[in-house]
Design a protein around this motif. Structure first.
Motif, PDB file in Angstrom:
ATOM      1  N   ALA A 144       0.809  -1.222   0.000  1.00  0.00           N
ATOM      2  CA  ALA A 144       0.000   0.000   0.000  1.00  0.00           C
ATOM      3  C   ALA A 144       0.846   1.279   0.000  1.00  0.00           C
ATOM      4  CB  ALA A 144      -0.967  -0.007   1.185  1.00  0.00           C
ATOM      5  N   PRO A 145       1.932   1.369   0.786  1.00  0.00           N
ATOM      6  CA  PRO A 145       2.722   2.610   0.730  1.00  0.00           C
ATOM      7  C   PRO A 145       3.316   2.868  -0.657  1.00  0.00           C
ATOM      8  CG  PRO A 145       3.257   1.359   2.702  1.00  0.00           C
ATOM      9  CD  PRO A 145       2.425   0.460   1.847  1.00  0.00           C
ATOM     10  N   PHE A 146       3.710   1.800  -1.338  1.00  0.00           N
ATOM     11  CA  PHE A 146       4.304   1.981  -2.665  1.00  0.00           C
ATOM     12  C   PHE A 146       3.241   2.338  -3.702  1.00  0.00           C
ATOM     13  CE2 PHE A 146       7.232  -0.866  -0.438  1.00  0.00           C
ATOM     14  CZ  PHE A 146       8.414  -0.146  -0.572  1.00  0.00           C
ATOM     15  N   ILE A 147       2.054   1.763  -3.545  1.00  0.00           N
ATOM     16  CA  ILE A 147       0.959   2.152  -4.442  1.00  0.00           C
ATOM     17  C   ILE A 147       0.618   3.620  -4.232  1.00  0.00           C
ATOM     18  CG2 ILE A 147      -1.461   1.743  -5.017  1.00  0.00           C
ATOM     19  CD1 ILE A 147      -1.062  -1.174  -4.220  1.00  0.00           C
ATOM     20  N   GLY A 148       0.547   4.031  -2.961  1.00  0.00           N
ATOM     21  CA  GLY A 148       0.305   5.447  -2.673  1.00  0.00           C
ATOM     22  C   GLY A 148       1.410   6.342  -3.207  1.00  0.00           C
ATOM     23  N   LEU A 149       2.666   5.866  -3.088  1.00  0.00           N
ATOM     24  CA  LEU A 149       3.780   6.650  -3.615  1.00  0.00           C
ATOM     25  C   LEU A 149       3.690   6.788  -5.133  1.00  0.00           C
ATOM     26  CD1 LEU A 149       6.451   8.102  -3.091  1.00  0.00           C
ATOM     27  CD2 LEU A 149       7.607   5.885  -3.288  1.00  0.00           C
ATOM     28  N   PHE A 150       3.256   5.722  -5.792  1.00  0.00           N
ATOM     29  CA  PHE A 150       3.063   5.805  -7.239  1.00  0.00           C
ATOM     30  C   PHE A 150       2.034   6.886  -7.572  1.00  0.00           C
ATOM     31  CE2 PHE A 150       0.156   4.568 -10.672  1.00  0.00           C
ATOM     32  CZ  PHE A 150       1.016   4.686 -11.764  1.00  0.00           C
ATOM     33  N   GLY A 151       0.924   6.891  -6.832  1.00  0.00           N
ATOM     34  CA  GLY A 151      -0.088   7.921  -7.071  1.00  0.00           C
ATOM     35  C   GLY A 151       0.460   9.311  -6.835  1.00  0.00           C
ATOM     36  N   THR A 152       1.291   9.454  -5.810  1.00  0.00           N
ATOM     37  CA  THR A 152       1.874  10.767  -5.513  1.00  0.00           C
ATOM     38  C   THR A 152       2.817  11.214  -6.627  1.00  0.00           C
ATOM     39  OG1 THR A 152       1.691  10.467  -3.125  1.00  0.00           O
ATOM     40  CG2 THR A 152       3.342  12.029  -3.901  1.00  0.00           C
ATOM     41  N   VAL A 153       3.673  10.303  -7.074  1.00  0.00           N
ATOM     42  CA  VAL A 153       4.617  10.650  -8.150  1.00  0.00           C
ATOM     43  C   VAL A 153       3.857  11.031  -9.413  1.00  0.00           C
ATOM     44  CG1 VAL A 153       6.408   9.722  -9.661  1.00  0.00           C
ATOM     45  CG2 VAL A 153       6.480   9.245  -7.208  1.00  0.00           C
ATOM     46  N   TRP A 154       2.827  10.249  -9.714  1.00  0.00           N
ATOM     47  CA  TRP A 154       2.051  10.562 -10.916  1.00  0.00           C
ATOM     48  C   TRP A 154       1.335  11.915 -10.767  1.00  0.00           C
ATOM     49  CZ3 TRP A 154       2.075   7.603 -15.319  1.00  0.00           C
ATOM     50  CH2 TRP A 154       1.188   7.993 -16.330  1.00  0.00           C
ATOM     51  N   GLY A 155       0.797  12.166  -9.581  1.00  0.00           N
ATOM     52  CA  GLY A 155       0.118  13.435  -9.347  1.00  0.00           C
ATOM     53  C   GLY A 155       1.055  14.617  -9.444  1.00  0.00           C
ATOM     54  N   ILE A 156       2.273  14.477  -8.904  1.00  0.00           N
ATOM     55  CA  ILE A 156       3.253  15.562  -8.993  1.00  0.00           C
ATOM     56  C   ILE A 156       3.659  15.793 -10.443  1.00  0.00           C
ATOM     57  CG2 ILE A 156       5.617  16.207  -8.382  1.00  0.00           C
ATOM     58  CD1 ILE A 156       5.158  14.906  -5.669  1.00  0.00           C
ATOM     59  N   LYS A 157       3.806  14.688 -11.187  1.00  0.00           N
ATOM     60  CA  LYS A 157       4.122  14.832 -12.608  1.00  0.00           C
ATOM     61  C   LYS A 157       3.036  15.637 -13.326  1.00  0.00           C
ATOM     62  CE  LYS A 157       3.100  11.634 -15.577  1.00  0.00           C
ATOM     63  NZ  LYS A 157       2.446  12.392 -16.683  1.00  0.00           N
ATOM     64  N   THR A 158       1.783  15.292 -13.027  1.00  0.00           N
ATOM     65  CA  THR A 158       0.672  16.019 -13.650  1.00  0.00           C
ATOM     66  C   THR A 158       0.675  17.485 -13.226  1.00  0.00           C
ATOM     67  OG1 THR A 158      -0.636  13.975 -13.663  1.00  0.00           O
ATOM     68  CG2 THR A 158      -1.829  16.047 -13.940  1.00  0.00           C
ATOM     69  N   ALA A 159       1.007  17.727 -11.941  1.00  0.00           N
ATOM     70  CA  ALA A 159       1.042  19.110 -11.450  1.00  0.00           C
ATOM     71  C   ALA A 159       2.117  19.918 -12.160  1.00  0.00           C
ATOM     72  CB  ALA A 159       1.280  19.118  -9.941  1.00  0.00           C
ATOM     73  N   PHE A 160       3.290  19.330 -12.349  1.00  0.00           N
ATOM     74  CA  PHE A 160       4.359  20.053 -13.050  1.00  0.00           C
ATOM     75  C   PHE A 160       4.015  20.283 -14.519  1.00  0.00           C
ATOM     76  CE2 PHE A 160       7.370  18.611  -9.612  1.00  0.00           C
ATOM     77  CZ  PHE A 160       7.625  19.898  -9.154  1.00  0.00           C
ATOM     78  N   GLU A 161       3.305  19.330 -15.105  1.00  0.00           N
ATOM     79  CA  GLU A 161       2.865  19.553 -16.480  1.00  0.00           C
ATOM     80  C   GLU A 161       1.918  20.753 -16.551  1.00  0.00           C
ATOM     81  OE1 GLU A 161       1.130  15.857 -17.537  1.00  0.00           O
ATOM     82  OE2 GLU A 161       3.044  14.856 -17.966  1.00  0.00           O
ATOM     83  N   GLY A 162       1.019  20.866 -15.544  1.00  0.00           N
ATOM     84  CA  GLY A 162       0.120  22.014 -15.503  1.00  0.00           C
ATOM     85  C   GLY A 162       0.865  23.313 -15.311  1.00  0.00           C
ATOM     86  N   ILE A 163       1.928  23.273 -14.502  1.00  0.00           N
ATOM     87  CA  ILE A 163       2.734  24.476 -14.299  1.00  0.00           C
ATOM     88  C   ILE A 163       3.402  24.905 -15.606  1.00  0.00           C
ATOM     89  CG2 ILE A 163       4.795  25.364 -13.145  1.00  0.00           C
ATOM     90  CD1 ILE A 163       4.032  23.584 -10.753  1.00  0.00           C
ATOM     91  N   ALA A 164       3.924  23.900 -16.320  1.00  0.00           N
ATOM     92  CA  ALA A 164       4.599  24.210 -17.582  1.00  0.00           C
ATOM     93  C   ALA A 164       3.626  24.802 -18.593  1.00  0.00           C
ATOM     94  CB  ALA A 164       5.249  22.947 -18.147  1.00  0.00           C
ATOM     95  N   ILE A 165       2.416  24.283 -18.619  1.00  0.00           N
ATOM     96  CA  ILE A 165       1.428  24.784 -19.576  1.00  0.00           C
ATOM     97  C   ILE A 165       0.997  26.204 -19.218  1.00  0.00           C
ATOM     98  CG2 ILE A 165      -0.933  24.445 -20.420  1.00  0.00           C
ATOM     99  CD1 ILE A 165      -0.462  21.427 -20.141  1.00  0.00           C
TER     100      ILE A 165
END
Length: 231
Positions: A144-165
């Motif tokens: 579960a912690p690693f699944i949650g970490l995956f979600g966090t990494v993916w969410g941060i990636k999406t957030a940085f993409e939004g910042i770039a846009i």
């Protein structure tokens, strides 16, 4: 809790609001973690109930076994449908004991080994029943912690993409995406921590209960062995 986004629109920072604003991948991750948490708690509650019943049954049988009444009478009273695991171990040993006697009253050779084997089979079956489902808790606690970490990494990636846009690095732009991402980690820990704690507790309880069955089987086999030697 609500605050204003960079464009002046209100942002909802409740759990539901964070979930709804997350990307589909992060939402799926959160749903998986919530389901894993519910599943783990279902196993925990079911095992607590089963273990409590096993302790009560063992205590009740111990009182009957050591009450001084003849074992044949106790076996006849239990019959073919013993109520608990301790009674099943006793019935297996006592049934093999009776089958080991010939019509003339003599004892068939190898009776002690057959009695031990009959009770050991039942003890092993009860151990499997006690530990069934604990693997799920171990799996949830470990993954579960690693699944949650995956979600966090993916969410941060999406957030940085939004910042770039948007080409805007202000806190009002960055904070919502980071908060949504961190929610996945929080859900992973929320699922993992109880699973790990109760896995350790329930595994130890299962060992103690099963150890009681094994101890009784050894003690009962010794009593029957003395009886065989007396015959």
């Amino acid at each position: 809790m609500e605050t204003l986004a960079a464009n002046g629109q209100p942002l909802d920072f409740t759990l539901v609001g964070l979930f709804l604003r997350s990307s589909l991948t992060v939402q799926i991750t959160m749903v998986v973690l919530v389901l894993a948490s519910f599943w783990a708690w279902a196993v925990i509650i079911q095992k607590l109930i089963v273990f409590a019943a096993a302790r009560r049954d063992a205590a009740r049988f111990d009182r009957a076994f050591w009450s001084g009444q003849p074992l044949d009478d106790l076996y006849d009273r239990i019959g073919d449908r013993p109520a608990g695991a301790a009674e099943r171990v006793f019935a297996a040993g006592m049934g093999e004991w009776r089958r080991s006697h010939r019509d003339d009253g003599g004892v068939i050779a190898g009776a002690r080994a057959r009695i031990d084997r009959a009770m050991r089979i039942v003890v092993n079956r009860e151990e499997d029943r006690l530990t069934r489902g604990l693997t799920l808790l171990a799996t949830v606690g470990a993954t579960a912690p690693f699944i949650g970490l995956f979600g966090t990494v993916w969410g941060i990636k999406t957030a940085f993409e939004g910042i770039a846009i948007s080409q805007n690095t202000s806190l009002a732009v960055v904070a919502p995406g980071i908060a949504e991402a961190l929610l996945a980690t929080a859900l992973g820990l929320l699922a993992a921590i109880p699973a790990v704690i109760f896995y350790n507790k329930l595994a130890a309880d299962a060992d103690r209960i099963a150890g009681g069955y094994e101890g009784f089987a050894d003690e009962f086999a010794t009593l029957l062995s003395r009886q065989l030697e007396g015959d």
